[in-house]
Design a protein around this motif. Structure first.
Motif, PDB file in Angstrom:
ATOM      1  N   PHE A  42      67.384   0.547  79.669  1.00 42.48           N
ATOM      2  CA  PHE A  42      68.263   1.456  80.341  1.00 42.48           C
ATOM      3  C   PHE A  42      67.563   2.598  80.789  1.00 42.48           C
ATOM      4  CE2 PHE A  42      70.801  -0.655  76.946  1.00 42.48           C
ATOM      5  CZ  PHE A  42      71.737  -1.314  77.876  1.00 42.48           C
ATOM      6  N   SER A  43      67.983   3.234  81.985  1.00 44.85           N
ATOM      7  CA  SER A  43      67.616   4.461  82.520  1.00 44.85           C
ATOM      8  C   SER A  43      68.942   5.163  82.962  1.00 44.85           C
ATOM      9  CB  SER A  43      66.922   3.918  83.703  1.00 44.85           C
ATOM     10  OG  SER A  43      66.752   5.111  84.614  1.00 44.85           O
ATOM     11  N   SER A  44      68.956   6.002  82.416  1.00 47.82           N
ATOM     12  CA  SER A  44      70.073   7.311  82.321  1.00 47.82           C
ATOM     13  C   SER A  44      71.551   6.719  82.046  1.00 47.82           C
ATOM     14  CB  SER A  44      70.020   7.825  83.826  1.00 47.82           C
ATOM     15  OG  SER A  44      68.938   8.281  84.054  1.00 47.82           O
ATOM     16  N   LEU A  45      71.642   6.054  80.926  1.00 48.14           N
ATOM     17  CA  LEU A  45      72.783   5.607  80.447  1.00 48.14           C
ATOM     18  C   LEU A  45      73.537   6.519  79.440  1.00 48.14           C
ATOM     19  CD1 LEU A  45      74.825   3.084  80.247  1.00 48.14           C
ATOM     20  CD2 LEU A  45      73.824   2.473  78.068  1.00 48.14           C
ATOM     21  N   GLU A  46      74.673   7.048  79.846  1.00 48.57           N
ATOM     22  CA  GLU A  46      75.390   7.857  79.127  1.00 48.57           C
ATOM     23  C   GLU A  46      76.267   7.179  78.217  1.00 48.57           C
ATOM     24  OE1 GLU A  46      79.044  11.255  79.771  1.00 48.57           O
ATOM     25  OE2 GLU A  46      77.293  11.427  81.193  1.00 48.57           O
ATOM     26  N   VAL A  47      76.228   7.565  76.980  1.00 49.03           N
ATOM     27  CA  VAL A  47      77.462   6.931  75.898  1.00 49.03           C
ATOM     28  C   VAL A  47      78.512   8.099  75.585  1.00 49.03           C
ATOM     29  CG1 VAL A  47      77.821   5.716  73.664  1.00 49.03           C
ATOM     30  CG2 VAL A  47      75.523   5.117  75.419  1.00 49.03           C
ATOM     31  N   THR A  48      79.707   7.893  76.072  1.00 46.75           N
ATOM     32  CA  THR A  48      80.449   9.018  75.682  1.00 46.75           C
ATOM     33  C   THR A  48      81.245   8.520  74.116  1.00 46.75           C
ATOM     34  OG1 THR A  48      80.628   9.565  77.671  1.00 46.75           O
ATOM     35  CG2 THR A  48      82.703  10.146  76.360  1.00 46.75           C
ATOM     36  N   GLY A  66      65.474   9.598  76.986  1.00 51.01           N
ATOM     37  CA  GLY A  66      65.199   9.142  78.176  1.00 51.01           C
ATOM     38  C   GLY A  66      65.885   7.759  78.641  1.00 51.01           C
ATOM     39  N   HIS A  67      66.501   7.090  77.993  1.00 57.81           N
ATOM     40  CA  HIS A  67      67.051   5.908  78.267  1.00 57.81           C
ATOM     41  C   HIS A  67      68.547   5.932  77.983  1.00 57.81           C
ATOM     42  CE1 HIS A  67      63.139   3.855  78.591  1.00 57.81           C
ATOM     43  NE2 HIS A  67      62.899   4.483  77.209  1.00 57.81           N
ATOM     44  N   ILE A  68      69.133   6.582  76.769  1.00 58.84           N
ATOM     45  CA  ILE A  68      70.514   6.723  76.601  1.00 58.84           C
ATOM     46  C   ILE A  68      70.649   8.201  75.997  1.00 58.84           C
ATOM     47  CG2 ILE A  68      72.105   5.971  74.952  1.00 58.84           C
ATOM     48  CD1 ILE A  68      70.697   3.377  74.582  1.00 58.84           C
ATOM     49  N   ARG A  69      71.837   8.653  76.550  1.00 53.86           N
ATOM     50  CA  ARG A  69      71.953   9.916  76.178  1.00 53.86           C
ATOM     51  C   ARG A  69      73.793  10.235  75.672  1.00 53.86           C
ATOM     52  NH1 ARG A  69      69.676  14.878  76.609  1.00 53.86           N
ATOM     53  NH2 ARG A  69      70.935  16.637  76.541  1.00 53.86           N
ATOM     54  N   VAL A  70      73.696  10.734  74.532  1.00 49.28           N
ATOM     55  CA  VAL A  70      74.951  10.513  73.793  1.00 49.28           C
ATOM     56  C   VAL A  70      75.926  11.734  74.315  1.00 49.28           C
ATOM     57  CG1 VAL A  70      76.267  10.879  71.627  1.00 49.28           C
ATOM     58  CG2 VAL A  70      74.457   9.180  72.050  1.00 49.28           C
ATOM     59  N   ASP A  81      72.493  17.373  64.898  1.00 46.42           N
ATOM     60  CA  ASP A  81      71.320  17.634  65.112  1.00 46.42           C
ATOM     61  C   ASP A  81      70.627  17.354  66.579  1.00 46.42           C
ATOM     62  OD1 ASP A  81      70.945  18.666  62.595  1.00 46.42           O
ATOM     63  OD2 ASP A  81      69.712  16.926  61.789  1.00 46.42           O
ATOM     64  N   ALA A  82      70.843  16.491  67.020  1.00 51.58           N
ATOM     65  CA  ALA A  82      70.539  15.955  68.315  1.00 51.58           C
ATOM     66  C   ALA A  82      71.365  17.168  69.401  1.00 51.58           C
ATOM     67  CB  ALA A  82      70.955  14.643  68.731  1.00 51.58           C
ATOM     68  N   VAL A  83      72.472  17.423  69.250  1.00 49.56           N
ATOM     69  CA  VAL A  83      73.057  18.389  69.766  1.00 49.56           C
ATOM     70  C   VAL A  83      72.634  19.732  69.837  1.00 49.56           C
ATOM     71  CG1 VAL A  83      75.599  19.390  70.360  1.00 49.56           C
ATOM     72  CG2 VAL A  83      75.397  16.928  70.027  1.00 49.56           C
ATOM     73  N   GLN A  84      72.289  20.026  68.766  1.00 48.20           N
ATOM     74  CA  GLN A  84      71.894  21.550  68.553  1.00 48.20           C
ATOM     75  C   GLN A  84      70.355  21.505  69.184  1.00 48.20           C
ATOM     76  OE1 GLN A  84      71.898  21.879  64.118  1.00 48.20           O
ATOM     77  NE2 GLN A  84      74.105  22.582  64.270  1.00 48.20           N
ATOM     78  N   HIS A  85      69.684  20.366  69.048  1.00 49.13           N
ATOM     79  CA  HIS A  85      68.508  20.591  69.758  1.00 49.13           C
ATOM     80  C   HIS A  85      68.598  20.227  71.287  1.00 49.13           C
ATOM     81  CE1 HIS A  85      67.303  20.212  65.548  1.00 49.13           C
ATOM     82  NE2 HIS A  85      66.514  21.211  65.782  1.00 49.13           N
ATOM     83  N   GLY A  86      69.473  20.071  71.724  1.00 49.04           N
ATOM     84  CA  GLY A  86      69.532  19.578  73.271  1.00 49.04           C
ATOM     85  C   GLY A  86      69.198  18.251  73.717  1.00 49.04           C
ATOM     86  N   GLU A  87      69.325  17.320  72.584  1.00 55.19           N
ATOM     87  CA  GLU A  87      69.020  15.732  73.046  1.00 55.19           C
ATOM     88  C   GLU A  87      70.103  14.952  73.013  1.00 55.19           C
ATOM     89  OE1 GLU A  87      66.904  15.498  69.455  1.00 55.19           O
ATOM     90  OE2 GLU A  87      65.044  16.716  70.094  1.00 55.19           O
ATOM     91  N   ALA A  88      71.274  15.640  73.130  1.00 54.11           N
ATOM     92  CA  ALA A  88      72.774  15.004  73.203  1.00 54.11           C
ATOM     93  C   ALA A  88      73.764  16.006  73.575  1.00 54.11           C
ATOM     94  CB  ALA A  88      73.158  14.423  71.934  1.00 54.11           C
ATOM     95  N   ASP A  89      74.696  15.739  74.111  1.00 59.28           N
ATOM     96  CA  ASP A  89      75.559  16.753  74.889  1.00 59.28           C
ATOM     97  C   ASP A  89      76.799  16.572  73.986  1.00 59.28           C
ATOM     98  OD1 ASP A  89      74.031  17.146  77.208  1.00 59.28           O
ATOM     99  OD2 ASP A  89      74.562  15.412  78.156  1.00 59.28           O
ATOM    100  N   TYR A  90      77.532  17.840  74.421  1.00 61.43           N
ATOM    101  CA  TYR A  90      78.903  17.968  73.595  1.00 61.43           C
ATOM    102  C   TYR A  90      79.950  18.556  74.729  1.00 61.43           C
ATOM    103  CZ  TYR A  90      82.649  20.629  71.098  1.00 61.43           C
ATOM    104  OH  TYR A  90      83.767  21.042  70.652  1.00 61.43           O
ATOM    105  N   THR A  91      81.107  17.814  74.845  1.00 60.75           N
ATOM    106  CA  THR A  91      81.858  18.044  75.798  1.00 60.75           C
ATOM    107  C   THR A  91      83.234  18.343  74.799  1.00 60.75           C
ATOM    108  OG1 THR A  91      81.147  16.732  77.640  1.00 60.75           O
ATOM    109  CG2 THR A  91      83.346  17.479  77.841  1.00 60.75           C
ATOM    110  N   PRO A  92      83.792  19.624  74.944  1.00 61.09           N
ATOM    111  CA  PRO A  92      84.649  19.867  73.895  1.00 61.09           C
ATOM    112  C   PRO A  92      86.160  19.464  74.531  1.00 61.09           C
ATOM    113  CG  PRO A  92      84.086  22.038  75.061  1.00 61.09           C
ATOM    114  CD  PRO A  92      83.088  20.547  75.217  1.00 61.09           C
ATOM    115  N   VAL A  93      86.923  18.914  73.453  1.00 56.68           N
ATOM    116  CA  VAL A  93      88.476  18.376  74.153  1.00 56.68           C
ATOM    117  C   VAL A  93      89.467  18.837  73.127  1.00 56.68           C
ATOM    118  CG1 VAL A  93      87.454  16.219  75.150  1.00 56.68           C
ATOM    119  CG2 VAL A  93      88.046  16.204  72.790  1.00 56.68           C
ATOM    120  N   PHE A  94      90.478  18.958  73.463  1.00 56.03           N
ATOM    121  CA  PHE A  94      91.622  19.463  72.888  1.00 56.03           C
ATOM    122  C   PHE A  94      92.625  18.293  72.768  1.00 56.03           C
ATOM    123  CE2 PHE A  94      89.727  23.291  74.575  1.00 56.03           C
ATOM    124  CZ  PHE A  94      89.421  23.848  73.377  1.00 56.03           C
ATOM    125  N   LEU A  95      92.754  17.729  71.579  1.00 54.92           N
ATOM    126  CA  LEU A  95      93.778  16.628  71.704  1.00 54.92           C
ATOM    127  C   LEU A  95      94.905  16.829  70.766  1.00 54.92           C
ATOM    128  CD1 LEU A  95      91.425  13.644  70.894  1.00 54.92           C
ATOM    129  CD2 LEU A  95      92.355  14.406  72.779  1.00 54.92           C
TER     130      LEU A  95
END
Length: 95
Positions: A42-48, A66-70, A81-95
């Motif tokens: 993969f190249s730039s596959l985002e897994v939400t 570099g292949h998959i980003r959560v 840990d990955a989010v805290q180190h900038g290796e994964a993303d966090y998008t806050p939601v309110f459900l």
């Protein structure tokens, strides 16, 4: 609809784009594990994910970078840990 094994299902995904994975009991363990195994294709596959459970830890390992980003909507232990180190993303939601 055709039923296929996890290797064939993941191989059918495009090399870049965005996919969503279910949470809790809906997290497809076999598909997540196979996605991690095939990460290098993969190249730039985002897994939400709504909530990253333990199987998702494989998606934030060095081999997948570099292949998959959560992108976690709620941060579970697997990607904290990955989010805290900038290796994964966090998008806050309110459900």
């Amino acid at each position: 609809m055709q039923i296929v094994d996890s290797q064939t299902a993941i191989a059918a995904l495009p090399i870049r784009g965005r996919i969503a994975i279910g949470a809790n009991a809906g997290e497809p363990r076999l598909l997540v594990e196979e996605l991690a195994r095939q990460a290098s294709r993969f190249s730039s596959l985002e897994v939400t994910e709504l909530l990253s459970m333990r199987w998702s830890k494989a998606l934030v390992q060095p081999e997948a970078r570099g292949h998959i980003r959560v992108n976690a909507l709620f941060i579970g232990e697997a990607v904290r840990d990955a989010v805290q180190h900038g290796e994964a993303d966090y998008t806050p939601v309110f459900l």
